[in-house]
Design an enzyme around this catalytic site. Structure first.
Site, PDB file in Angstrom:
ATOM      1  N   LYS A 115      24.756 -36.766  57.311  1.00 30.65           N
ATOM      2  CA  LYS A 115      24.663 -35.766  56.242  1.00 30.65           C
ATOM      3  C   LYS A 115      25.054 -36.349  54.898  1.00 30.65           C
ATOM      4  O   LYS A 115      24.497 -35.970  53.865  1.00 30.65           O
ATOM      5  CB  LYS A 115      25.526 -34.537  56.555  1.00 30.65           C
ATOM      6  CG  LYS A 115      24.915 -33.657  57.634  1.00 30.65           C
ATOM      7  CD  LYS A 115      25.489 -32.258  57.608  1.00 30.65           C
ATOM      8  CE  LYS A 115      24.879 -31.405  58.705  1.00 30.65           C
ATOM      9  NZ  LYS A 115      25.521 -30.091  58.826  1.00 30.65           N
ATOM     10  N   LYS A 197      12.670 -33.189  70.151  1.00 30.89           N
ATOM     11  CA  LYS A 197      13.036 -31.812  70.464  1.00 30.89           C
ATOM     12  C   LYS A 197      12.540 -30.842  69.384  1.00 30.89           C
ATOM     13  O   LYS A 197      12.552 -31.185  68.204  1.00 30.89           O
ATOM     14  CB  LYS A 197      14.568 -31.744  70.545  1.00 30.89           C
ATOM     15  CG  LYS A 197      15.082 -30.742  71.563  1.00 30.89           C
ATOM     16  CD  LYS A 197      16.583 -30.850  71.684  1.00 30.89           C
ATOM     17  CE  LYS A 197      17.202 -29.486  71.588  1.00 30.89           C
ATOM     18  NZ  LYS A 197      18.655 -29.479  71.628  1.00 30.89           N
ATOM     19  N   LYS A 200      14.845 -26.061  64.599  1.00 28.88           N
ATOM     20  CA  LYS A 200      14.697 -24.905  63.702  1.00 28.88           C
ATOM     21  C   LYS A 200      14.638 -25.326  62.247  1.00 28.88           C
ATOM     22  O   LYS A 200      14.412 -24.522  61.365  1.00 28.88           O
ATOM     23  CB  LYS A 200      15.773 -23.853  63.959  1.00 28.88           C
ATOM     24  CG  LYS A 200      17.193 -24.273  63.723  1.00 28.88           C
ATOM     25  CD  LYS A 200      18.137 -23.138  64.151  1.00 28.88           C
ATOM     26  CE  LYS A 200      19.576 -23.565  64.190  1.00 28.88           C
ATOM     27  NZ  LYS A 200      20.458 -22.801  63.333  1.00 28.88           N
TER      28      LYS A 200
END
Ligand code: TRP
Length: 334
Positions: A115, A197, A200
């Site tokens: 991040k 995978k 979202k």
């Protein structure tokens, strides 16, 4: 333990929109846990602000996520679904635990490194201490089990280390949590890159089926799903796209893998994709209807939010008071 039941705690970010991967891989299985365990599902809005958010959007998505959990079938009277920011004990315990966590440990967290690289303009202290707040979430409820994906295992491991360290100084204060591995959680892959995978937060909206996608969108995304050129519907690792579609169809209809292979023996990819799309539309229909109803019932959802924040605060404060006493904070005068 609460009333003789083991405690399950999980937190989820209100970033992005839930996908059928979240639903089939996690949420759907959680519904079965509500009688055997005492379950807490926290919308972790305090974690969300470690990256810049639009305030109105964040508020909207947090409410939508909470509503979606209920629409998906989690009974909000048995499962404590609540907002992290409504229970101040999270922040208070996080501060204390931060004093029992080493800089070196936090520097090693791969999510922090990722991040920080992605948001190089905003490497704030909250991003660095994110795992401490997560440890506080879990330890406040004396959770026995934590359902987490692979990307969160390192944070759970750190939580165990912090809890163990605290216990070795002050006696048995915290339950040491274990990861909860679902018995048969499906791993739904991206429709565009079927070796990855389904996510979202994928940048390509065609890669994921969101729980609130309308029927036309669902069908269109399945039509565009990446497959291969051999045109046989066989469940094989060499055909990741078709394998994923077979799996999605099987779970959506409750059929077995072999049964699906037989059903589509000799059928072309176009027709098969259409069938998968329709199965998913049918799977999502009741959930979406329930969501629309709940969305309109503001008083009901508000009532749940209030009652669950109170319930969560009760258990969280029990742990917090104990911890405050252990570390030597003065007693409260009543
Ligand atoms: N960090 C988790 C994630 O990004 C969310 C989270 C916050 C969490 N607190 C938690 C998960 C406690 C499990 C338990 O997915």
């Amino acid at each position: 333990m609460i009333d003789g039941k083991k405690v399950i705690f999980s937190g989820m970010q209100a970033t992005g929109t839930l996908t059928i991967g979240n639903y089939l891989g996690a949420l759907k299985n959680w519904i079965k846990l509500e009688n055997e365990y005492e379950c807490f599902y926290c919308v972790v809005d305090m974690h969300s602000i470690t990256v810049r958010q639009d305030p109105a959007e964040l508020r909207k998505r947090a409410r939508s996520l909470l509503t979606l959990y209920i629409a998906a079938g989690l009974n909000p009277e048995k499962n404590c679904i609540y907002y992290q920011s409504h229970v101040s004990a999270h922040a208070e315990l996080s501060w204390i635990l931060g004093c029992y966590t080493y800089m070196g440990e936090l520097s090693r967290m791969t999510q922090f490194k990722d991040k920080a690289a992605k948001h190089s303009e905003n490497i704030n202290a909250g991003l660095f201490t994110y795992p401490v707040l997560m440890a506080a979430d879990i330890l406040l409820f004396q959770a026995d089990l934590v359902p987490v994906g692979n990307d969160q295992k390192q944070h759970l491991e750190l939580t165990r280390d912090i809890a163990g360290r605290f216990n070795s100084i002050y006696g048995d204060v915290f339950t040491i949590p274990e990861p909860y591995i679902a018995k048969q959680g499906a791993r739904i892959m991206s429709l565009q890159e079927p070796t990855k995978k389904m996510s979202k937060t994928d940048e390509n909206p065609n890669a994921s089926i969101y729980l609130l996608d309308d029927p036309d969108t669902v069908i269109r995304k399945f039509k565009r799903a990446v497959t291969d050129s051999d045109n046989r519907i066989i469940y094989s690792d060499e055909k990741p796209g078709i394998k994923n579609l077979i799996e999605i169809y099987a779970i959506s209809t409750g059929k077995g893998i072999e049964e699906v292979e037989k059903e589509f023996d000799g059928v072309g990819y176009g027709d098969f994709k259409m069938a998968v799309g329709e199965a998913v539309v049918n799977l999502l229909k009741p959930l979406q209807e329930r969501y629309r109803e709940l969305e309109k019932d503001k008083a009901y959802i508000d009532g749940i939010i209030k009652a669950n924040a109170e319930k969560a605060s009760y258990y969280a404060n029990k742990t917090l008071r104990k911890v405050q006493k252990k570390v030597g904070f003065p007693e409260r005068i009543r």
